[in-house]
Design a protein around this motif. Structure first.
Motif, PDB file in Angstrom:
ATOM      1  N   LYS A 166     -15.181 -18.476  38.583  1.00 63.21           N
ATOM      2  CA  LYS A 166     -16.199 -19.290  37.732  1.00 63.21           C
ATOM      3  C   LYS A 166     -16.348 -20.412  38.840  1.00 63.21           C
ATOM      4  O   LYS A 166     -17.668 -20.589  39.047  1.00 63.21           O
ATOM      5  CB  LYS A 166     -15.632 -20.009  36.802  1.00 63.21           C
ATOM      6  CG  LYS A 166     -16.228 -21.197  35.821  1.00 63.21           C
ATOM      7  CD  LYS A 166     -15.633 -21.921  34.826  1.00 63.21           C
ATOM      8  CE  LYS A 166     -16.350 -22.904  34.269  1.00 63.21           C
ATOM      9  NZ  LYS A 166     -15.686 -23.617  33.069  1.00 63.21           N
ATOM     10  N   THR A 167     -15.490 -21.062  39.333  1.00 56.03           N
ATOM     11  CA  THR A 167     -15.818 -22.194  40.552  1.00 56.03           C
ATOM     12  C   THR A 167     -14.831 -21.999  41.725  1.00 56.03           C
ATOM     13  O   THR A 167     -13.830 -21.196  41.571  1.00 56.03           O
ATOM     14  CB  THR A 167     -15.591 -23.515  39.861  1.00 56.03           C
ATOM     15  OG1 THR A 167     -14.469 -23.667  39.516  1.00 56.03           O
ATOM     16  CG2 THR A 167     -16.657 -23.853  38.891  1.00 56.03           C
ATOM     17  N   SER A 168     -15.308 -22.300  42.848  1.00 57.44           N
ATOM     18  CA  SER A 168     -14.627 -22.212  44.052  1.00 57.44           C
ATOM     19  C   SER A 168     -15.199 -23.068  45.035  1.00 57.44           C
ATOM     20  O   SER A 168     -16.313 -23.804  44.935  1.00 57.44           O
ATOM     21  CB  SER A 168     -14.696 -21.110  44.842  1.00 57.44           C
ATOM     22  OG  SER A 168     -15.893 -20.583  45.178  1.00 57.44           O
ATOM     23  N   THR A 169     -14.423 -23.479  46.022  1.00 58.19           N
ATOM     24  CA  THR A 169     -15.019 -24.665  47.176  1.00 58.19           C
ATOM     25  C   THR A 169     -16.330 -23.894  47.784  1.00 58.19           C
ATOM     26  O   THR A 169     -16.975 -24.524  48.379  1.00 58.19           O
ATOM     27  CB  THR A 169     -13.730 -24.544  48.238  1.00 58.19           C
ATOM     28  OG1 THR A 169     -13.521 -23.315  48.706  1.00 58.19           O
ATOM     29  CG2 THR A 169     -12.640 -25.244  47.714  1.00 58.19           C
ATOM     30  N   ARG A 170     -16.271 -22.543  47.768  1.00 59.73           N
ATOM     31  CA  ARG A 170     -17.432 -21.867  48.287  1.00 59.73           C
ATOM     32  C   ARG A 170     -18.733 -22.188  47.509  1.00 59.73           C
ATOM     33  O   ARG A 170     -19.901 -22.080  47.842  1.00 59.73           O
ATOM     34  CB  ARG A 170     -17.410 -20.590  48.670  1.00 59.73           C
ATOM     35  CG  ARG A 170     -16.356 -20.200  49.858  1.00 59.73           C
ATOM     36  CD  ARG A 170     -16.210 -18.837  50.044  1.00 59.73           C
ATOM     37  NE  ARG A 170     -15.398 -18.657  51.092  1.00 59.73           N
ATOM     38  CZ  ARG A 170     -15.163 -17.377  51.706  1.00 59.73           C
ATOM     39  NH1 ARG A 170     -15.483 -16.322  51.242  1.00 59.73           N
ATOM     40  NH2 ARG A 170     -14.001 -17.385  52.681  1.00 59.73           N
ATOM     41  N   ALA A 171     -18.604 -22.105  46.087  1.00 58.92           N
ATOM     42  CA  ALA A 171     -19.686 -22.280  45.122  1.00 58.92           C
ATOM     43  C   ALA A 171     -19.316 -23.369  44.129  1.00 58.92           C
ATOM     44  O   ALA A 171     -19.047 -23.051  43.045  1.00 58.92           O
ATOM     45  CB  ALA A 171     -19.784 -20.948  44.526  1.00 58.92           C
ATOM     46  N   GLY A 173     -19.786 -25.972  41.223  1.00 57.51           N
ATOM     47  CA  GLY A 173     -20.614 -26.329  40.070  1.00 57.51           C
ATOM     48  C   GLY A 173     -21.061 -24.937  39.826  1.00 57.51           C
ATOM     49  O   GLY A 173     -22.165 -25.192  38.822  1.00 57.51           O
ATOM     50  N   SER A 174     -20.748 -23.897  39.981  1.00 56.42           N
ATOM     51  CA  SER A 174     -21.081 -22.762  39.385  1.00 56.42           C
ATOM     52  C   SER A 174     -20.904 -22.548  38.063  1.00 56.42           C
ATOM     53  O   SER A 174     -19.676 -22.952  37.670  1.00 56.42           O
ATOM     54  CB  SER A 174     -20.530 -21.466  40.432  1.00 56.42           C
ATOM     55  OG  SER A 174     -19.424 -21.288  40.226  1.00 56.42           O
ATOM     56  N   THR A 175     -21.588 -21.682  37.364  1.00 54.89           N
ATOM     57  CA  THR A 175     -21.278 -21.557  35.819  1.00 54.89           C
ATOM     58  C   THR A 175     -20.287 -20.257  35.934  1.00 54.89           C
ATOM     59  O   THR A 175     -20.079 -19.656  36.765  1.00 54.89           O
ATOM     60  CB  THR A 175     -22.611 -21.251  35.280  1.00 54.89           C
ATOM     61  OG1 THR A 175     -23.358 -20.056  35.825  1.00 54.89           O
ATOM     62  CG2 THR A 175     -23.463 -22.435  35.167  1.00 54.89           C
ATOM     63  N   ASN A 176     -19.886 -19.953  34.603  1.00 56.14           N
ATOM     64  CA  ASN A 176     -18.991 -18.922  34.401  1.00 56.14           C
ATOM     65  C   ASN A 176     -19.608 -17.562  34.946  1.00 56.14           C
ATOM     66  O   ASN A 176     -20.781 -17.450  34.582  1.00 56.14           O
ATOM     67  CB  ASN A 176     -18.770 -18.488  33.149  1.00 56.14           C
ATOM     68  CG  ASN A 176     -17.843 -19.788  32.369  1.00 56.14           C
ATOM     69  OD1 ASN A 176     -17.411 -20.735  33.083  1.00 56.14           O
ATOM     70  ND2 ASN A 176     -17.521 -19.689  31.167  1.00 56.14           N
ATOM     71  N   GLY A 177     -19.053 -16.810  35.506  1.00 55.00           N
ATOM     72  CA  GLY A 177     -19.370 -15.493  36.138  1.00 55.00           C
ATOM     73  C   GLY A 177     -19.058 -14.531  35.101  1.00 55.00           C
ATOM     74  O   GLY A 177     -18.077 -14.232  34.501  1.00 55.00           O
ATOM     75  N   TYR A 198     -14.617 -15.113  32.176  1.00 52.28           N
ATOM     76  CA  TYR A 198     -13.415 -15.721  32.251  1.00 52.28           C
ATOM     77  C   TYR A 198     -13.641 -17.310  31.938  1.00 52.28           C
ATOM     78  O   TYR A 198     -14.530 -18.074  32.637  1.00 52.28           O
ATOM     79  CB  TYR A 198     -12.890 -15.417  33.645  1.00 52.28           C
ATOM     80  CG  TYR A 198     -11.575 -16.572  33.639  1.00 52.28           C
ATOM     81  CD1 TYR A 198     -10.463 -15.849  32.909  1.00 52.28           C
ATOM     82  CD2 TYR A 198     -11.312 -17.546  34.401  1.00 52.28           C
ATOM     83  CE1 TYR A 198      -9.361 -16.803  32.892  1.00 52.28           C
ATOM     84  CE2 TYR A 198     -10.086 -18.197  34.525  1.00 52.28           C
ATOM     85  CZ  TYR A 198      -8.997 -17.939  33.555  1.00 52.28           C
ATOM     86  OH  TYR A 198      -7.854 -18.829  33.580  1.00 52.28           O
ATOM     87  N   CYS A 199     -13.214 -18.002  30.964  1.00 52.84           N
ATOM     88  CA  CYS A 199     -13.235 -19.233  30.916  1.00 52.84           C
ATOM     89  C   CYS A 199     -11.756 -19.997  31.136  1.00 52.84           C
ATOM     90  O   CYS A 199     -10.792 -19.620  31.063  1.00 52.84           O
ATOM     91  CB  CYS A 199     -13.290 -19.564  29.236  1.00 52.84           C
ATOM     92  SG  CYS A 199     -14.949 -18.576  28.500  1.00 52.84           S
ATOM     93  N   ASN A 200     -12.209 -21.353  31.459  1.00 52.35           N
ATOM     94  CA  ASN A 200     -11.092 -22.184  31.983  1.00 52.35           C
ATOM     95  C   ASN A 200     -11.213 -23.623  31.755  1.00 52.35           C
ATOM     96  O   ASN A 200     -11.361 -24.412  32.699  1.00 52.35           O
ATOM     97  CB  ASN A 200     -10.940 -21.930  33.777  1.00 52.35           C
ATOM     98  CG  ASN A 200      -9.489 -22.426  34.071  1.00 52.35           C
ATOM     99  OD1 ASN A 200      -8.481 -22.385  33.579  1.00 52.35           O
ATOM    100  ND2 ASN A 200      -9.604 -22.843  35.424  1.00 52.35           N
ATOM    101  N   SER A 201     -11.406 -23.874  30.483  1.00 47.18           N
ATOM    102  CA  SER A 201     -11.557 -25.431  30.311  1.00 47.18           C
ATOM    103  C   SER A 201     -11.124 -25.478  29.007  1.00 47.18           C
ATOM    104  O   SER A 201     -10.946 -24.557  27.812  1.00 47.18           O
ATOM    105  CB  SER A 201     -13.108 -25.819  30.401  1.00 47.18           C
ATOM    106  OG  SER A 201     -13.841 -25.305  29.574  1.00 47.18           O
ATOM    107  N   GLU A 202     -10.877 -27.079  28.798  1.00 44.59           N
ATOM    108  CA  GLU A 202     -10.450 -27.420  27.232  1.00 44.59           C
ATOM    109  C   GLU A 202     -11.535 -26.883  26.213  1.00 44.59           C
ATOM    110  O   GLU A 202     -10.963 -26.310  25.084  1.00 44.59           O
ATOM    111  CB  GLU A 202     -10.165 -28.806  27.053  1.00 44.59           C
ATOM    112  CG  GLU A 202      -9.487 -29.217  25.842  1.00 44.59           C
ATOM    113  CD  GLU A 202      -7.992 -28.778  25.964  1.00 44.59           C
ATOM    114  OE1 GLU A 202      -7.516 -28.512  24.793  1.00 44.59           O
ATOM    115  OE2 GLU A 202      -7.348 -28.487  26.931  1.00 44.59           O
ATOM    116  N   SER A 203     -12.653 -27.157  26.565  1.00 47.03           N
ATOM    117  CA  SER A 203     -13.767 -26.687  25.472  1.00 47.03           C
ATOM    118  C   SER A 203     -13.913 -25.257  25.424  1.00 47.03           C
ATOM    119  O   SER A 203     -14.180 -24.847  24.361  1.00 47.03           O
ATOM    120  CB  SER A 203     -14.897 -27.543  25.769  1.00 47.03           C
ATOM    121  OG  SER A 203     -15.442 -26.996  26.895  1.00 47.03           O
TER     122      SER A 203
END
Length: 343
Positions: A166-171, A173-177, A198-203
């Motif tokens: 979903k996010t990484s230091t290379r990308a 702010g990227s959205t869910n892949g 893959y989701c990874n947040s409270e919401s």
């Protein structure tokens, strides 16, 4: 005077002889040595041309060779400067050999047309991109194989994984892949019909979300199926607290519930040692608590729900107790009949 003329002739012969010995001949040079070279001895580039036009240049201060340019910026710089109406011809690099042939449709080619770049294997053979012996192969069917020379599907990975983050230091702010599925794709509906992300947040929840995309003509929604990080499965919910949580109606031909523990079924009610509550005591309990003994109250059910296996066991226990009450009452009736007290 004669001596002077003779000396000049000797010097001229030496100069001409030296000049001929040091010149490169168009028919070849038999007297070349390891120190021989074609080039310049001053800070001037070496240029090659045809038809009075420079076609290729080698810089004087860097080993940069330019084809189509006199100012190369890399070791090999190919610049398509030729024009052709209505647009420039593509700039290309091509490799051929005696096996492939030497035509424009043979071998391997890299070409650029406007801003687009194409790498093309022109032969009916695999195209491989390897690093230390490992990499990818595109076969003659267009199948891509990673770590295999013989891919069996459009993408075939051997001895490794496919990772979508979903996010990484290379990308940042990227959205869910997502892995997306659909019968077709277009600029207006680029996401297909179904997706897995893959989701990874409270919401959004923490886990794998199977979702219906908002493709034209369809009503999209999330959490058609949700696999949480805890191993729970949710349908219509991204926060399943049990192994299976369904936010909606369940329809099934049959539901089988496995019960654990001993005893798991209330046959013990019919045992000699079972202490059946007296009806008077049962009456007082119901009057006070407003529910049967061992049966959860309405408040408890509202807060915690009902376990089907447990509730079926409790209900059967009450049915068996009720059966014992009925048998006991029938015995009393029969006893009264025998004494003539009941007609």
């Amino acid at each position: 005077m004669k001596r002077t003329i003779l000396l000049l002739n000797v010097l001229l012969w030496i100069v001409v002889s030296k000049g001929q010995t040091g010149s490169w001949q168009l028919t070849g040079n038999a007297n070349a040595s390891t120190s021989s070279f074609v080039g310049t001895t001053t800070a001037v580039p070496l240029q090659f041309g045809t038809n009075n036009t420079v076609r290729m240049a080698l810089l004087s201060d860097n080993p940069y060779l330019g084809i189509g340019t006199t100012t190369p910026v890399a070791n090999l710089h190919i610049h398509g400067s030729h024009q052709s109406n209505p647009k420039p011809l593509p700039t290309s690099f091509q490799m051929t050999n005696p096996t492939t042939g030497s035509m424009s449709t043979d071998g391997f080619q890299i070409y650029q047309s406007s801003l687009a770049v194409t790498i093309s294997q022109l032969e009916k053979a695999n195209l491989s991109v390897l690093n230390n012996g490992q990499g990818l192969v595109i076969d003659t069917n267009g199948y891509v194989g990673f770590n295999t020379q013989y891919p069996k599907q459009k993408i075939h990975v051997v001895d490794n994984n496919i990772l979508i983050t979903k996010t990484s230091t290379r990308a940042p702010g990227s959205t869910n892949g997502s892995i997306l599925f659909g019968s077709a794709a277009s600029n207006t509906d680029p996401a297909g019909s179904w997706g897995i992300e893959y989701c990874n947040s409270e919401s959004e929840g923490y886990g794998l979300n199977f979702w219906k995309t908002w493709e034209t003509g369809y009503n999209g929604f999330n959490h058609a199926l949700f696999l949480s990080n805890e191993g729970n499965v949710g349908i219509g919910t991204n926060t399943p607290q049990e192994k299976l949580a369904v936010n909606g109606t369940v329809c099934a031909k049959e539901v089988r519930v496995s019960l654990n523990g001993s005893p798991c079924w209330p046959d013990y009610v019919f045992g000699e040692e079972y202490g059946l509550m007296e009806l008077r005591d049962l009456e007082r309990y119901v009057h006070t608590n407003k529910h049967l003994p061992n049966i959860p109250s309405a408040v408890e059910v509202e807060q915690n729900g009902v376990g089907l296996g447990e509730m079926n066991t409790l209900l059967l226990q009450k049915i068996e107790e009720l059966t014992l009450y009925i048998i006991d009452l029938q015995n009393q009736i029969d006893e009264l009949k025998g004494k003539g007290g009941v007609r």
